[in-house]
Design a protein around this motif. Structure first.
Motif, PDB file in Angstrom:
ATOM      1  N   ALA A  49      66.101  79.083  68.531  1.00 33.57           N
ATOM      2  CA  ALA A  49      67.108  79.190  67.475  1.00 33.57           C
ATOM      3  C   ALA A  49      68.161  78.112  67.678  1.00 33.57           C
ATOM      4  O   ALA A  49      68.333  77.602  68.786  1.00 33.57           O
ATOM      5  CB  ALA A  49      67.762  80.563  67.490  1.00 33.57           C
ATOM      6  N   SER A  50      68.860  77.797  66.598  1.00 32.09           N
ATOM      7  CA  SER A  50      69.985  76.878  66.709  1.00 32.09           C
ATOM      8  C   SER A  50      71.110  77.352  65.799  1.00 32.09           C
ATOM      9  O   SER A  50      70.905  78.215  64.937  1.00 32.09           O
ATOM     10  CB  SER A  50      69.578  75.443  66.390  1.00 32.09           C
ATOM     11  OG  SER A  50      69.197  75.319  65.046  1.00 32.09           O
ATOM     12  N   ILE A  51      72.280  76.751  65.993  1.00 33.27           N
ATOM     13  CA  ILE A  51      73.450  77.161  65.222  1.00 33.27           C
ATOM     14  C   ILE A  51      74.324  75.942  64.985  1.00 33.27           C
ATOM     15  O   ILE A  51      74.535  75.126  65.898  1.00 33.27           O
ATOM     16  CB  ILE A  51      74.203  78.291  65.948  1.00 33.27           C
ATOM     17  CG1 ILE A  51      75.339  78.841  65.093  1.00 33.27           C
ATOM     18  CG2 ILE A  51      74.705  77.852  67.325  1.00 33.27           C
ATOM     19  CD1 ILE A  51      75.907  80.167  65.606  1.00 33.27           C
ATOM     20  N   PRO A  59      68.908  78.532  61.911  1.00 37.21           N
ATOM     21  CA  PRO A  59      67.445  78.619  61.822  1.00 37.21           C
ATOM     22  C   PRO A  59      66.833  79.243  63.072  1.00 37.21           C
ATOM     23  O   PRO A  59      67.360  79.077  64.184  1.00 37.21           O
ATOM     24  CB  PRO A  59      67.018  77.154  61.671  1.00 37.21           C
ATOM     25  CG  PRO A  59      68.140  76.366  62.251  1.00 37.21           C
ATOM     26  CD  PRO A  59      69.381  77.152  62.000  1.00 37.21           C
ATOM     27  N   TYR A  60      65.709  79.955  62.866  1.00 36.44           N
ATOM     28  CA  TYR A  60      65.018  80.639  63.953  1.00 36.44           C
ATOM     29  C   TYR A  60      63.543  80.273  63.950  1.00 36.44           C
ATOM     30  O   TYR A  60      62.957  79.989  62.898  1.00 36.44           O
ATOM     31  CB  TYR A  60      65.129  82.153  63.796  1.00 36.44           C
ATOM     32  CG  TYR A  60      66.523  82.708  63.936  1.00 36.44           C
ATOM     33  CD1 TYR A  60      67.348  82.854  62.833  1.00 36.44           C
ATOM     34  CD2 TYR A  60      67.009  83.083  65.189  1.00 36.44           C
ATOM     35  CE1 TYR A  60      68.633  83.357  62.958  1.00 36.44           C
ATOM     36  CE2 TYR A  60      68.293  83.599  65.329  1.00 36.44           C
ATOM     37  CZ  TYR A  60      69.102  83.725  64.204  1.00 36.44           C
ATOM     38  OH  TYR A  60      70.374  84.236  64.338  1.00 36.44           O
ATOM     39  N   PHE A  68      65.982  88.304  67.018  1.00 36.70           N
ATOM     40  CA  PHE A  68      66.994  87.580  67.784  1.00 36.70           C
ATOM     41  C   PHE A  68      68.112  87.119  66.849  1.00 36.70           C
ATOM     42  O   PHE A  68      67.867  86.789  65.685  1.00 36.70           O
ATOM     43  CB  PHE A  68      66.393  86.346  68.445  1.00 36.70           C
ATOM     44  CG  PHE A  68      65.427  86.621  69.570  1.00 36.70           C
ATOM     45  CD1 PHE A  68      64.936  87.896  69.833  1.00 36.70           C
ATOM     46  CD2 PHE A  68      65.008  85.581  70.387  1.00 36.70           C
ATOM     47  CE1 PHE A  68      64.046  88.130  70.872  1.00 36.70           C
ATOM     48  CE2 PHE A  68      64.115  85.793  71.434  1.00 36.70           C
ATOM     49  CZ  PHE A  68      63.632  87.072  71.670  1.00 36.70           C
ATOM     50  N   THR A  69      69.318  87.052  67.398  1.00 31.08           N
ATOM     51  CA  THR A  69      70.469  86.556  66.644  1.00 31.08           C
ATOM     52  C   THR A  69      71.256  85.579  67.511  1.00 31.08           C
ATOM     53  O   THR A  69      71.671  85.930  68.623  1.00 31.08           O
ATOM     54  CB  THR A  69      71.399  87.702  66.215  1.00 31.08           C
ATOM     55  OG1 THR A  69      70.656  88.646  65.431  1.00 31.08           O
ATOM     56  CG2 THR A  69      72.565  87.172  65.394  1.00 31.08           C
ATOM     57  N   ILE A  70      71.456  84.387  66.990  1.00 36.17           N
ATOM     58  CA  ILE A  70      72.262  83.392  67.692  1.00 36.17           C
ATOM     59  C   ILE A  70      73.672  83.412  67.110  1.00 36.17           C
ATOM     60  O   ILE A  70      73.863  83.602  65.909  1.00 36.17           O
ATOM     61  CB  ILE A  70      71.634  81.979  67.579  1.00 36.17           C
ATOM     62  CG1 ILE A  70      72.352  80.979  68.483  1.00 36.17           C
ATOM     63  CG2 ILE A  70      71.597  81.505  66.133  1.00 36.17           C
ATOM     64  CD1 ILE A  70      71.643  79.626  68.579  1.00 36.17           C
ATOM     65  N   SER A  71      74.650  83.240  67.983  1.00 34.91           N
ATOM     66  CA  SER A  71      76.037  83.201  67.531  1.00 34.91           C
ATOM     67  C   SER A  71      76.831  82.316  68.492  1.00 34.91           C
ATOM     68  O   SER A  71      76.318  81.924  69.540  1.00 34.91           O
ATOM     69  CB  SER A  71      76.637  84.608  67.464  1.00 34.91           C
ATOM     70  OG  SER A  71      76.645  85.208  68.747  1.00 34.91           O
ATOM     71  N   ARG A  72      78.062  82.029  68.122  1.00 35.54           N
ATOM     72  CA  ARG A  72      78.885  81.193  68.984  1.00 35.54           C
ATOM     73  C   ARG A  72      80.336  81.598  68.897  1.00 35.54           C
ATOM     74  O   ARG A  72      80.779  82.150  67.886  1.00 35.54           O
ATOM     75  CB  ARG A  72      78.725  79.715  68.615  1.00 35.54           C
ATOM     76  CG  ARG A  72      79.237  79.335  67.251  1.00 35.54           C
ATOM     77  CD  ARG A  72      78.804  77.927  66.874  1.00 35.54           C
ATOM     78  NE  ARG A  72      79.367  76.914  67.762  1.00 35.54           N
ATOM     79  CZ  ARG A  72      78.844  75.693  67.928  1.00 35.54           C
ATOM     80  NH1 ARG A  72      77.747  75.359  67.269  1.00 35.54           N
ATOM     81  NH2 ARG A  72      79.415  74.826  68.735  1.00 35.54           N
TER      82      ARG A  72
END
Length: 116
Positions: A49-51, A59-60, A68-72
């Motif tokens: 994944a990226s953010i 996008p995953y 899955f969940t990407i966050s920052r």
């Protein structure tokens, strides 16, 4: 000096959850895309994944979409990967990546093992 330090890996049963963290330093974190990759035993490293800098584009890989969940957090200079409904095929070393001025930077990774 660019540093990426992953943490949060461990042993989890199938169906369980983990949250990985990647603490970044040495660059203007809030202005760069960040990514998670993984490498399973005897397999090539693959995109997870990226953010984007604002967190609006995430996008995953198809294999993790919906789980899955990407966050920052641009104050803490940290990117996260929340992983739910884990399966044995998610077992891998998970790496954080940044591309700065055309140069790829990787952390040392954190091991996730999904097993009963």
């Amino acid at each position: 000096q660019v540093q990426l330090v992953e943490s949060g890996g461990g042993l989890v049963q199938p169906g369980g959850s983990l949250t990985l963290s990647c603490a970044a330093s040495g660059f203007a974190f809030r202005t760069f895309f960040m990514s998670w990759y993984r490498q399973a035993p005897e397999k090539e490293r693959e995109f997870v994944a990226s953010i984007d800098p604002t967190g609006s584009r995430t996008p995953y890989a198809n294999a993790v979409k919906g789980r899955f969940t990407i966050s920052r957090d641009n104050v803490k200079n940290t990117v996260y990967l929340q992983m739910n409904n884990l399966a044995p095929e998610d077992t891998a070393i998970y790496y954080c990546k940044a591309i700065l001025g055309g140069v790829m930077y990787w952390g040392k990774g954190t091991l996730v093992t999904v097993s009963s």
